[in-house]
Scaffold this motif. Structure first.
Motif, PDB file in Angstrom:
ATOM      1  N   PRO A 292       0.779  -1.240   0.000  1.00 41.05           N
ATOM      2  CA  PRO A 292       0.000   0.000   0.000  1.00 41.05           C
ATOM      3  C   PRO A 292       0.812   1.292   0.000  1.00 41.05           C
ATOM      4  O   PRO A 292       0.254   2.363  -0.164  1.00 41.05           O
TER       5      PRO A 292
ATOM      6  N   GLY B 268      -0.168  -1.532  -7.147  1.00 45.63           N
ATOM      7  CA  GLY B 268      -0.320  -1.145  -5.744  1.00 45.63           C
ATOM      8  C   GLY B 268      -1.106  -2.211  -4.985  1.00 45.63           C
ATOM      9  O   GLY B 268      -1.960  -2.900  -5.559  1.00 45.63           O
TER      10      GLY B 268
ATOM     11  N   ASP C 241      -2.513  -5.427  -3.540  1.00 44.50           N
ATOM     12  CA  ASP C 241      -2.511  -6.789  -4.074  1.00 44.50           C
ATOM     13  C   ASP C 241      -3.068  -6.753  -5.495  1.00 44.50           C
ATOM     14  O   ASP C 241      -4.064  -6.074  -5.749  1.00 44.50           O
TER      15      ASP C 241
ATOM     16  N   VAL D  47      -6.857  -7.770  -5.840  1.00 47.66           N
ATOM     17  CA  VAL D  47      -7.910  -7.084  -5.079  1.00 47.66           C
ATOM     18  C   VAL D  47      -8.150  -5.725  -5.730  1.00 47.66           C
ATOM     19  O   VAL D  47      -7.301  -4.842  -5.619  1.00 47.66           O
ATOM     20  N   PHE D  48      -9.244  -5.619  -6.426  1.00 50.25           N
ATOM     21  CA  PHE D  48      -9.583  -4.389  -7.153  1.00 50.25           C
ATOM     22  C   PHE D  48      -8.382  -3.821  -7.913  1.00 50.25           C
ATOM     23  O   PHE D  48      -8.176  -2.610  -7.933  1.00 50.25           O
TER      24      PHE D  48
ATOM     25  N   THR E 107      -2.579  -6.019   0.682  1.00 47.60           N
ATOM     26  CA  THR E 107      -3.601  -5.108   0.171  1.00 47.60           C
ATOM     27  C   THR E 107      -3.833  -3.934   1.119  1.00 47.60           C
ATOM     28  O   THR E 107      -3.768  -4.095   2.343  1.00 47.60           O
ATOM     29  N   SER E 108      -4.134  -2.781   0.537  1.00 50.43           N
ATOM     30  CA  SER E 108      -4.415  -1.604   1.359  1.00 50.43           C
ATOM     31  C   SER E 108      -5.640  -1.850   2.236  1.00 50.43           C
ATOM     32  O   SER E 108      -5.762  -1.284   3.314  1.00 50.43           O
TER      33      SER E 108
ATOM     34  N   LEU F 282     -12.978   0.557  -0.756  1.00 48.37           N
ATOM     35  CA  LEU F 282     -11.873   1.130  -1.515  1.00 48.37           C
ATOM     36  C   LEU F 282     -12.482   2.032  -2.583  1.00 48.37           C
ATOM     37  O   LEU F 282     -13.628   1.819  -2.997  1.00 48.37           O
ATOM     38  N   MET F 283     -11.728   2.988  -3.030  1.00 44.84           N
ATOM     39  CA  MET F 283     -12.151   3.889  -4.110  1.00 44.84           C
ATOM     40  C   MET F 283     -13.493   4.547  -3.795  1.00 44.84           C
ATOM     41  O   MET F 283     -14.320   4.717  -4.679  1.00 44.84           O
TER      42      MET F 283
ATOM     43  N   GLY G  24      -2.668   5.888   3.505  1.00 42.11           N
ATOM     44  CA  GLY G  24      -2.300   4.988   4.592  1.00 42.11           C
ATOM     45  C   GLY G  24      -0.922   4.380   4.428  1.00 42.11           C
ATOM     46  O   GLY G  24      -0.440   4.192   3.312  1.00 42.11           O
TER      47      GLY G  24
ATOM     48  N   ALA H  65      -7.900   6.727  -0.441  1.00 45.49           N
ATOM     49  CA  ALA H  65      -8.357   6.600   0.944  1.00 45.49           C
ATOM     50  C   ALA H  65      -9.164   5.320   1.107  1.00 45.49           C
ATOM     51  O   ALA H  65      -9.794   4.834   0.169  1.00 45.49           O
ATOM     52  N   ILE H  66      -9.103   4.787   2.318  1.00 45.81           N
ATOM     53  CA  ILE H  66      -9.851   3.575   2.679  1.00 45.81           C
ATOM     54  C   ILE H  66     -10.909   4.006   3.696  1.00 45.81           C
ATOM     55  O   ILE H  66     -10.614   4.804   4.596  1.00 45.81           O
TER      56      ILE H  66
HETATM   57  N1  SAH Z   1      -4.997  -3.449  -5.512  1.00 48.26           N
HETATM   58  C1  SAH Z   1      -5.068  -2.389  -4.545  1.00 48.26           C
HETATM   59  C2  SAH Z   1      -6.325  -1.571  -4.656  1.00 48.26           C
HETATM   60  C3  SAH Z   1      -6.416  -0.781  -5.926  1.00 48.26           C
HETATM   61  S1  SAH Z   1      -7.842   0.188  -6.009  1.00 48.26           S
HETATM   62  C4  SAH Z   1      -4.904  -2.968  -3.131  1.00 48.26           C
HETATM   63  O1  SAH Z   1      -4.946  -4.172  -2.961  1.00 48.26           O
HETATM   64  O2  SAH Z   1      -4.661  -2.186  -2.214  1.00 48.26           O
HETATM   65  C5  SAH Z   1      -7.253   1.730  -5.404  1.00 48.26           C
HETATM   66  C6  SAH Z   1      -7.821   2.007  -4.046  1.00 48.26           C
HETATM   67  O3  SAH Z   1      -7.040   1.375  -3.053  1.00 48.26           O
HETATM   68  C7  SAH Z   1      -7.808   3.458  -3.649  1.00 48.26           C
HETATM   69  O4  SAH Z   1      -8.909   4.156  -4.193  1.00 48.26           O
HETATM   70  C8  SAH Z   1      -7.915   3.360  -2.146  1.00 48.26           C
HETATM   71  O5  SAH Z   1      -9.214   3.103  -1.743  1.00 48.26           O
HETATM   72  C9  SAH Z   1      -7.075   2.136  -1.867  1.00 48.26           C
HETATM   73  N2  SAH Z   1      -5.701   2.473  -1.495  1.00 48.26           N
HETATM   74  C10 SAH Z   1      -4.587   2.060  -2.100  1.00 48.26           C
HETATM   75  N3  SAH Z   1      -3.494   2.510  -1.452  1.00 48.26           N
HETATM   76  C11 SAH Z   1      -3.953   3.223  -0.406  1.00 48.26           C
HETATM   77  C12 SAH Z   1      -3.321   3.943   0.651  1.00 48.26           C
HETATM   78  N4  SAH Z   1      -1.994   4.000   0.746  1.00 48.26           N
HETATM   79  N5  SAH Z   1      -4.092   4.561   1.551  1.00 48.26           N
HETATM   80  C13 SAH Z   1      -5.432   4.499   1.478  1.00 48.26           C
HETATM   81  N6  SAH Z   1      -6.070   3.845   0.506  1.00 48.26           N
HETATM   82  C14 SAH Z   1      -5.348   3.200  -0.416  1.00 48.26           C
END
Ligand code: SAH
Length: 517
Positions: A16, A92, A94, A97-98, A122-123, A175-176, A205, A233-234
């Motif tokens: 993340p 970014g 995993d 995961v999205f 994953t974040s 997420l997102m 994060g 943001a999460i």
């Molecule tokens: N594959 C990624 C997610 C990609 S979708 C994973 O597993 O983390 C992108 C979304 O991930 C962002 O809109 C946000 O909701 C979240 N995200 C990724 N990095 C983040 C971070 N450092 N802090 C907060 N949210 C994060």
């Protein structure tokens, strides 16, 4: 170009943001990659893991601004693999995961390209953890769901079963969801989730820019609009959010959120970087000194090594001197056994350490490093009237050989290495200064100051101006004097001139309440 070598694609999760949250396997893949295809990453430090020859291709994706379409990305990685290359597709968090990792691997499978998935942290899991929120807890939550907040807004009916989520799952992680947050809250409330459910939104994060905003579900829209939340943001929703009150470990670290530039040579910086990072700082490595072979190649040192038996003392004033000397000794077809009978002097603890790392105990390690004390120790140890080899930096102070000569020693001063100003790019750090992102710059010797100023271009006043809000920390008075001469205001200098004292001084400066005393 096609080769006989079979290419392969590794879909690698970068985690993340915190560079420490990449897996060992992911790092290994990056190291061996021919091509790295990467999205916008929270931290470009990952790219440093790639080998020197690797081709790095940025394919964008930040917010809605896509540099390449998904089809273009898929065909890019497919084609590179078909050329026989080892491709790392770095994503970014995993990849599955999205992360569109599903689509990309389907495409690879269709094209008959070999691939592997290297999961990432994953974040959805790491970001709540860094905000002090456990997603499950025996007393508070026994189920958790990861949900996209980025559902296609033109969809007539939502594929998210709001009613089931609202009442059937304890912890919800979106997420997102920054843009759709009010809609998310509305749907959950309408589907029966308690209006008092605690919610946290965590931006950036696991990075120094992490920021967490909390509210009750019923107040979400108002509170979060005021906080001006920005992606990434999460959103975490559920009773577990209330545990953060006591478990917020990351944001409470003494140097949390501080960005500190370290100007030491890479060879020397690692200990300092580690101790600052352990206190929660985010360090920007910006070496202003580089250690390289001496100007006039190795001839002088090689000659001295050829007649090493004629020296009674080998005297070293730096770990670099030891390192280069031993390297040349070996290159000349000899090894440490040829030093038998020579006495070894090591000035400074790091110099002594360089020998003891090899299991060799120096004969002389002066307890003080002041010139007078060193000279007195040498005299006492019988350097007087002997033949001394002094392998050291090309440019160094002359006090030591002069004093030795006064004692009647015959001294050969031989350049074993040279330090110089590196010519790496200053753009990244310059940009960070301009955006006010840097909190502190640390200088650990006068030459780190002068080289730093030189590297930033012709007008030192410009630099001092763009650094007006930046705290300057110096290891000791000589360094501080040089910094002031260059127009910096020095705010921090420890009373003892060591890296440990400087680190402690930095902690006290930013977080006096965490003082160890
Ligand atoms: N594959 C990624 C997610 C990609 S979708 C994973 O597993 O983390 C992108 C979304 O991930 C962002 O809109 C946000 O909701 C979240 N995200 C990724 N990095 C983040 C971070 N450092 N802090 C907060 N949210 C994060």
């Amino acid at each position: 170009m096609t080769t006989n070598k079979r290419g392969k694609v590794y879909l690698v999760g970068a985690g993340p943001g915190d560079p420490g949250l990449m897996t060992l396997k992911g790092k290994e893949c990056l190291h061996s990659a021919d091509v790295v295809v990467y999205d916008y990453l929270a931290n470009s430090a990952f790219l440093d893991y790639a080998g020197d020859g690797a081709e790095l291709i940025y394919v964008g994706k930040k917010g809605g601004c896509h540099t390449k379409t998904q089809e273009e990305i898929s065909s890019l990685i497919t084609n590179k693999a078909l050329e026989g290359k080892m491709v790392v597709r770095l994503k970014g968090g995993d990849p599955f995961v999205f992360g569109r990792g599903g689509e990309e691997s389907q495409e690879l499978a269709r094209a008959g390209v070999d691939f592997e998935v290297v999961p990432g942290v994953t974040s959805a899991i790491a970001v709540p953890a860094y905000a002090g929120i456990p997603l499950t807890h025996r007393d508070h939550a026994s189920s958790v769901a990861f949900i996209t907040g980025h559902e296609d807004p033109t969809k007539e009916t939502s594929s998210i079963a709001w009613d089931k989520l609202a009442t059937g799952v304890d912890t919800l992680v979106f997420l997102m969801g920054v843009k759709t947050l009010p809609m998310i809250a509305e749907n959950l409330l309408a589907s029966g989730r308690s209006p008092d459910t605690p919610v946290a939104v965590i931006e950036n994060g696991t990075t120094p820019g992490q920021r967490t905003t909390e509210a009750r579900l019923k107040d979400i829209a108002r509170v979060f609009e005021k906080a001006d939340i920005k992606p990434p943001a999460i959103i975490v929703l559920g009773d577990v959010v209330s545990l953060r009150d006591k478990l917020n470990w990351f944001e409470s670290m003494p140097l949390f959120g501080k960005k500190i530039v370290v100007t030491r040579a890479t060879e020397q910086a690692s200990g300092f970087l580690k101790s600052l990072s352990r206190l929660g700082a985010s360090c920007i490595e910006f070496p202003t000194i580089e250690v390289v072979p001496p100007d006039d190649d190795w001839r002088a040192l090689d000659r001295a090594i050829g007649i090493i038996e004629t020296y009674e003392w080998l005297l070293f004033t730096s770990a670099n001197g030891v390192r280069y000397f031993l390297e040349r000794l070996y290159m000349c077809g000899r090894d440490v056994r040829d030093l038998q009978g020579r006495r070894i002097g090591a000035i400074g603890p790091k110099t002594a350490q360089a020998w003891s790392d090899l299991g060799i105990r120096p004969d002389l390690v002066p307890s003080e490093y002041r010139a007078e004390a060193v000279v007195a120790a040498l005299e006492q140890y019988g350097v007087k009237g002997t033949k001394v080899l002094l392998p050291r930096a090309t440019v160094a102070r002359d006090i030591l050989p002069e004093e030795l000569r006064k004692m009647g020693a015959s001294v050969d001063v031989i350049p074993a290495y040279r330090t110089r100003k590196p010519d790496h790019d200053t753009e990244r750090v310059r940009g960070m200064f301009a955006r006010g992102e840097i909190d502190m710059v640390t200088f650990t010797s006068s030459s780190t100051v002068t080289n730093f100023v030189d590297m930033f271009g012709p007008d030192p006043k410009d630099l001092a101006k763009s650094m007006a809000e930046v705290t300057v920390a110096c290891i000791g008075p000589i360094t501080a004097k040089t910094a002031e001469e260059k127009g910096f205001h020095v705010s921090l200098m420890p009373s003892e001139y060591t890296i440990e004292a400087l680190t402690e001084g930095i902690r006290e400066y930013f977080a006096p309440e965490t003082s160890l005393e």
